[in-house]
Scaffold this motif. Sequence first.
Motif, PDB file in Angstrom:
ATOM      1  N   LEU A  48      -5.426  72.236   9.356  1.00  0.00           N
ATOM      2  CA  LEU A  48      -5.731  71.594   8.080  1.00  0.00           C
ATOM      3  C   LEU A  48      -5.853  70.089   8.203  1.00  0.00           C
ATOM      4  O   LEU A  48      -6.356  69.429   7.296  1.00  0.00           O
ATOM      5  CB  LEU A  48      -4.636  71.931   7.051  1.00  0.00           C
ATOM      6  N   LEU A  49      -5.386  69.530   9.320  1.00  0.00           N
ATOM      7  CA  LEU A  49      -5.380  68.083   9.490  1.00  0.00           C
ATOM      8  C   LEU A  49      -5.718  67.755  10.932  1.00  0.00           C
ATOM      9  O   LEU A  49      -5.219  68.409  11.859  1.00  0.00           O
ATOM     10  CB  LEU A  49      -4.000  67.517   9.122  1.00  0.00           C
ATOM     11  N   ARG A  50      -6.600  66.781  11.132  1.00  0.00           N
ATOM     12  CA  ARG A  50      -6.986  66.350  12.469  1.00  0.00           C
ATOM     13  C   ARG A  50      -6.868  64.829  12.573  1.00  0.00           C
ATOM     14  O   ARG A  50      -7.870  64.116  12.569  1.00  0.00           O
ATOM     15  CB  ARG A  50      -8.435  66.770  12.759  1.00  0.00           C
ATOM     16  N   PRO A  51      -5.641  64.305  12.631  1.00  0.00           N
ATOM     17  CA  PRO A  51      -5.498  62.841  12.691  1.00  0.00           C
ATOM     18  C   PRO A  51      -6.022  62.295  14.015  1.00  0.00           C
ATOM     19  O   PRO A  51      -5.848  62.905  15.064  1.00  0.00           O
ATOM     20  CB  PRO A  51      -3.989  62.635  12.560  1.00  0.00           C
ATOM     21  N   SER A  52      -6.654  61.138  13.950  1.00  0.00           N
ATOM     22  CA  SER A  52      -7.157  60.511  15.172  1.00  0.00           C
ATOM     23  C   SER A  52      -6.047  59.781  15.922  1.00  0.00           C
ATOM     24  O   SER A  52      -6.231  59.384  17.067  1.00  0.00           O
ATOM     25  CB  SER A  52      -8.278  59.527  14.828  1.00  0.00           C
ATOM     26  N   GLY A  53      -4.918  59.600  15.279  1.00  0.00           N
ATOM     27  CA  GLY A  53      -3.792  58.950  15.918  1.00  0.00           C
ATOM     28  C   GLY A  53      -2.533  59.135  15.099  1.00  0.00           C
ATOM     29  O   GLY A  53      -2.591  59.489  13.923  1.00  0.00           O
TER      30      GLY A  53
END
Length: 298
Positions: A48-53
């Motif tokens: 559900l979430l793909r943070p870049s950092g």
Amino acid sequence: MTTHAPQAMQSVTLPASLDEAVAALGAMPAAVPVAGGTDLMAAVNKGLLRPSGLVGLGRISELRGWHYQDGHALLGAGLTHARMGRPDFAALIPALAASARAAGPPQIRNAGTLGGNIVTSAPTGDALPVLAALEAEVVIAGPGGARREIPVSHLLAGRELLEPAELIGFVRVPLLHAPQVFLKATGRTGPGRATASVAIVLDPARRGVRCAVGAIAPMPLRPLEAERWIASLIDWDGERGLAPDALAAFGEYVAAACIPDHAPPADDTEAPPLSPAVLHLRRTVAALARRALGRALS
């Protein structure tokens, strides 16, 4: 960190201070702050979430304790539920300690944090009705060492939001030195998500009762009229006890205020009855409010 992510995390930053964390978020606007990660990493693992950092807050010691300021406790946002559940903290803010002990199994209590509970704003967050009843405020850290304070209830209701590169640094809670109670009902035996919860805080200095109901709405609900009514019945200079009928009436008042009957249709026909599930939830809230106030007054 997850078996479902299609690519590796781009960067992980571990600042040593609150202002360093704010600066890191300013430098990486797409990065996400993480403390306990009990909700964040679950969202990552579900795709559900793909943070870049990530900006990890675990090394910021100032967020893991508390200190006193002008009759208030300034609680670090990194305080874990396990730490808040200990006896020394329970002597300070009993209802918040009770909610921390009820927050779930040990692995959740050891990792989950007070600030995370607020930022996630899940309706079932156990600390949220307590903070609402205490009328707590959050201290928000911003770029350039800026600090601002807003009521927790404003943040939960969306009346005020965190700006880019802002973090909740502390939670400011008044020290009332008065009885406080937190109770919750779950759908099963043992630790679990609340189906309903109630926090009661007595405020003898203002001769007031504060009540907040959690888990039944997107944010904690304050039945203000019920608070004022029951406060007018309490003998604040005496034993403060109330008859069982008054406690029961308070519970019904709170439940009806938070879970009202359907409004009558525009054509003046009879309003449809509440479903059995909703009626059961109303009875649960009434029972929790009655018991919580009874324990506080005793």
